[in-house]
Design a protein around this motif. Structure first.
Motif, PDB file in Angstrom:
ATOM      1  N   GLU A 139       3.960   1.660   0.816  1.00 29.07           N
ATOM      2  CA  GLU A 139       2.657   1.777   0.155  1.00 29.07           C
ATOM      3  C   GLU A 139       2.347   0.526  -0.660  1.00 29.07           C
ATOM      4  O   GLU A 139       1.197   0.058  -0.685  1.00 29.07           O
ATOM      5  CB  GLU A 139       2.630   3.022  -0.733  1.00 29.07           C
TER       6      GLU A 139
ATOM      7  N   GLU B  17      -0.725   2.907   4.530  1.00 33.13           N
ATOM      8  CA  GLU B  17      -1.244   4.199   4.093  1.00 33.13           C
ATOM      9  C   GLU B  17      -0.841   5.258   5.114  1.00 33.13           C
ATOM     10  O   GLU B  17      -0.689   4.966   6.310  1.00 33.13           O
ATOM     11  CB  GLU B  17      -2.763   4.159   3.940  1.00 33.13           C
ATOM     12  N   THR B  18      -0.646   6.467   4.627  1.00 33.78           N
ATOM     13  CA  THR B  18      -0.242   7.549   5.521  1.00 33.78           C
ATOM     14  C   THR B  18      -1.424   7.988   6.366  1.00 33.78           C
ATOM     15  O   THR B  18      -2.492   8.312   5.850  1.00 33.78           O
ATOM     16  CB  THR B  18       0.305   8.743   4.724  1.00 33.78           C
TER      17      THR B  18
ATOM     18  N   MET C  88       2.575   5.864   9.181  1.00 40.48           N
ATOM     19  CA  MET C  88       1.845   5.002   8.262  1.00 40.48           C
ATOM     20  C   MET C  88       1.278   3.808   9.018  1.00 40.48           C
ATOM     21  O   MET C  88       1.886   3.317   9.976  1.00 40.48           O
ATOM     22  CB  MET C  88       2.752   4.545   7.118  1.00 40.48           C
TER      23      MET C  88
END
Length: 230
Positions: A209, A214-215, A88
């Motif tokens: 998150e 964000e991934t 992430m």
């Protein structure tokens, strides 16, 4: 920073050991490992090099990880498990008010930090991991109860790691505050923070998150140990 530089995160161990953490590297001509006193991780550019290099490193560490693509290993070793993590990344500072005093940990805290991380996440944090980057903590009644810090480092990226809270002190928002503090400190150094979290750790993923992570991709950590048959 050019977005194209993010591809360096596709091989985070190799690139960390080729850049900011070069002094911690054991170089096996196509595969690089951290000195096992600091971190049990390796990465490679040349898949064919992993067969010999992993076997050599196994003489230094009985249990370790190759990060990224699946390595080749000798019959004397085994892949104990594949840990699938989410990598992430966060692209701007976290807006937050800190409710607790956050202390930058120093050498006198090293043993307490080691004990806390290994209580919650055993096997990753070694005696000298503390020296890879900055670590921050929250104390209650003069005891370290929650931490977050830095592990892999490249020229433009720093990994947030060791985000743990003592089981008796969870639910107080300490991880949120410490992660935010580490992230914002990294941004102050003109670097981009990233982290790895096991994909099934849904509570942690949700927290990150909410903070703005964000991934970017999935990343496999291949856990290698001695083969009991040999």
């Amino acid at each position: 920073m050019k977005i194209t530089e993010e591809n360096r995160l596709d091989n985070p161990v190799w690139n960390s050991l080729s850049e900011n953490h070069e002094k911690f590297a054991l170089d096996y001509n196509g595969t690089k490992f951290y000195d096992p006193a600091y971190c049990p991780f390796g990465g490679f550019l040349d898949l064919e090099s992993t067969l010999e290099s992993v076997e050599k490193y196994a003489f230094l560490s009985e249990n370790f990880f190759v990060v990224g693509e699946k390595p080749k290993i000798a019959d004397t070793l085994k892949i104990a498990k594949e840990l699938v993590c989410l990598q992430m990344i966060i692209r701007e500072k976290v807006q937050i008010s800190y409710d607790n005093e956050i202390i930058k940990l120093i050498e006198e805290h090293q043993q307490e930090l080691f004990d806390l991380v290994n209580l919650v996440q055993p096997g990753y944090f070694k005696n000298k991991t503390f020296l890879l980057g900055n670590y921050y903590g929250i104390f209650k009644d003069k005891k370290l109860v929650s931490v977050a810090g830095e592990r892999m480092k490249m020229n433009n990226f720093t990994e947030v790691s060791a985000i743990v809270t003592h089981p008796d002190h969870t639910g107080n928002g300490y991880a949120k505050q410490l992660t935010s503090y580490a992230v914002n400190t990294i941004f102050n150094e003109n670097k981009i923070p990233f982290l790895h979290v096991i994909e099934t750790n849904l509570g942690a993923v949700k927290l990150y998150e909410k903070l703005g992570f964000e991934t970017r991709r999935k990343m496999s950590f291949w856990n290698i140990s001695k083969n009991d048959l040999f």
